[in-house]
Enzyme design. Structure first.
Site, PDB file in Angstrom:
ATOM      1  N   CYS A  90       0.834  -1.222   0.000  1.00 62.05           N
ATOM      2  CA  CYS A  90       0.000   0.000   0.000  1.00 62.05           C
ATOM      3  C   CYS A  90       0.861   1.262   0.000  1.00 62.05           C
ATOM      4  O   CYS A  90       1.499   1.591   1.012  1.00 62.05           O
ATOM      5  CB  CYS A  90      -0.934  -0.029   1.209  1.00 62.05           C
ATOM      6  N   CYS A 143      -0.168   3.950   2.521  1.00 65.11           N
ATOM      7  CA  CYS A 143       0.195   3.520   3.874  1.00 65.11           C
ATOM      8  C   CYS A 143       1.629   3.919   4.191  1.00 65.11           C
ATOM      9  O   CYS A 143       1.939   4.420   5.278  1.00 65.11           O
ATOM     10  CB  CYS A 143       0.054   2.002   4.022  1.00 65.11           C
TER      11      CYS A 143
END
Length: 303
Positions: free
Chosen positions: A39, A42
């Site tokens: 991600c 993230c």
């Protein structure tokens, strides 16, 4: 989170979550970051979360990271549908969704709001509890008129907690009481910007401002007689109020300013009212004396 009917791996994940997240949340505010290695957002958010939670550690904030690929059961229990998802947990309950906070400023603002509402245990709160009676003692001594002793009390507090804003503000007011307004102003100017919004600091700044404009009067009784003999001389009455404030006689100063407002509230663009409000701020807006004077002012303005 029940474990009945779970696989051994799921049970292990639940126990780890209970140990690493739920149990710490009984006393701390735990920021839970649901993330994954693949991600991109993230990875961009991680440094922000790590920095802010580290800065807030003394306030009782900790960070727990949950890899959704390795903890699919936990992520499903929290209905995580997209990542990064960031929650705040306290005493085993989710108390906020922090997912929209993508900058340090946004995250700090949200954490500050949460911490004001919850009894989170922290080093900072414990230290504050120890300092509260000392600060109260300094304020009591200052209210009694003993500026030198009050200054000593606040100096001792600042040896324990340097730059504590309430102690700096109390020390500044003690300096003002001792005729050292320039030192007080310098001490307040050195405080961080966020501390300047605290009511104690605003009160100290008002005291400094009053000290700078309310000059001592050599012959206070003579000026009082002059003002009484010629009530239309508003300049003399204004100077009298300043002299009364400089002498520490707030009752006389308030009476003089209230009488001026009653006679001509618009004089010099409302200068008497502005000075009176500044006096209220310097004394402290929660002080019973200020409440009594405010009622008198309201009676004049709206009576």
């Amino acid at each position: 989170m029940a474990t009945l009917g779970l696989s051994p791996a799921e049970k292990e994940a639940v126990e780890a979550f209970r140990r690493d997240v739920v149990e710490p949340s009984m006393t701390s505010l735990v920021v839970i970051d649901f993330w994954a290695e693949w991600c991109g957002p993230c990875k961009a958010l991680t440094p922000v979360l790590e920095k802010v939670t580290a800065d807030y550690a003394a306030k009782g904030v900790t960070l727990a990271k949950v890899d959704v690929d390795k903890n699919q059961f936990i992520a499903a229990q929290f209905q995580v549908r997209s990542i990064p998802t960031v929650y705040a947990m306290f005493q085993g309950q989710l108390v906020a969704d922090l997912s929209t906070a993508r900058t340090e400023t946004q995250l700090r603002t949200m954490l500050d709001q949460i911490l004001r509402q919850l009894p989170v245990q922290s080093e900072e709160a414990a230290a504050e509890a120890e300092l509260e009676p000392l600060i109260a003692m300094g304020e009591q001594v200052l209210d009694s008129g003993d500026g030198e002793r009050a200054l000593s009390v606040f100096d001792q507090i600042l040896e324990i907690a340097p730059e504590h804003p309430q102690a700096v503000a109390g020390r500044a007011r003690a300096l003002v009481a001792l005729g050292r307004a320039e030192e007080a102003e310098a001490a307040l100017a050195a405080l961080p910007e966020e501390a300047g919004k605290l009511p104690e600091v605003e009160r100290a700044r008002a005291a400094v401002a009053l000290a700078r404009e309310a000059q001592p009067v050599a012959d206070l009784s003579g000026l009082a007689a002059q003002a009484a003999a010629n009530p239309e001389d508003m300049d003399a009455r204004y100077e009298l109020a300043g002299g009364q404030m400089a002498a520490g006689d707030r009752d006389a100063a308030s009476a003089t300013l209230l009488a001026m407002i009653a006679d001509d509230r618009e004089w010099n663009e409302g200068a008497a009212r502005q000075r009176l409000l500044k006096l209220f701020e310097a004394v402290g807006l929660e002080d019973p004396w200020v409440s009594a004077q405010r009622r008198k002012l309201s009676a004049i303005l709206f009576g």
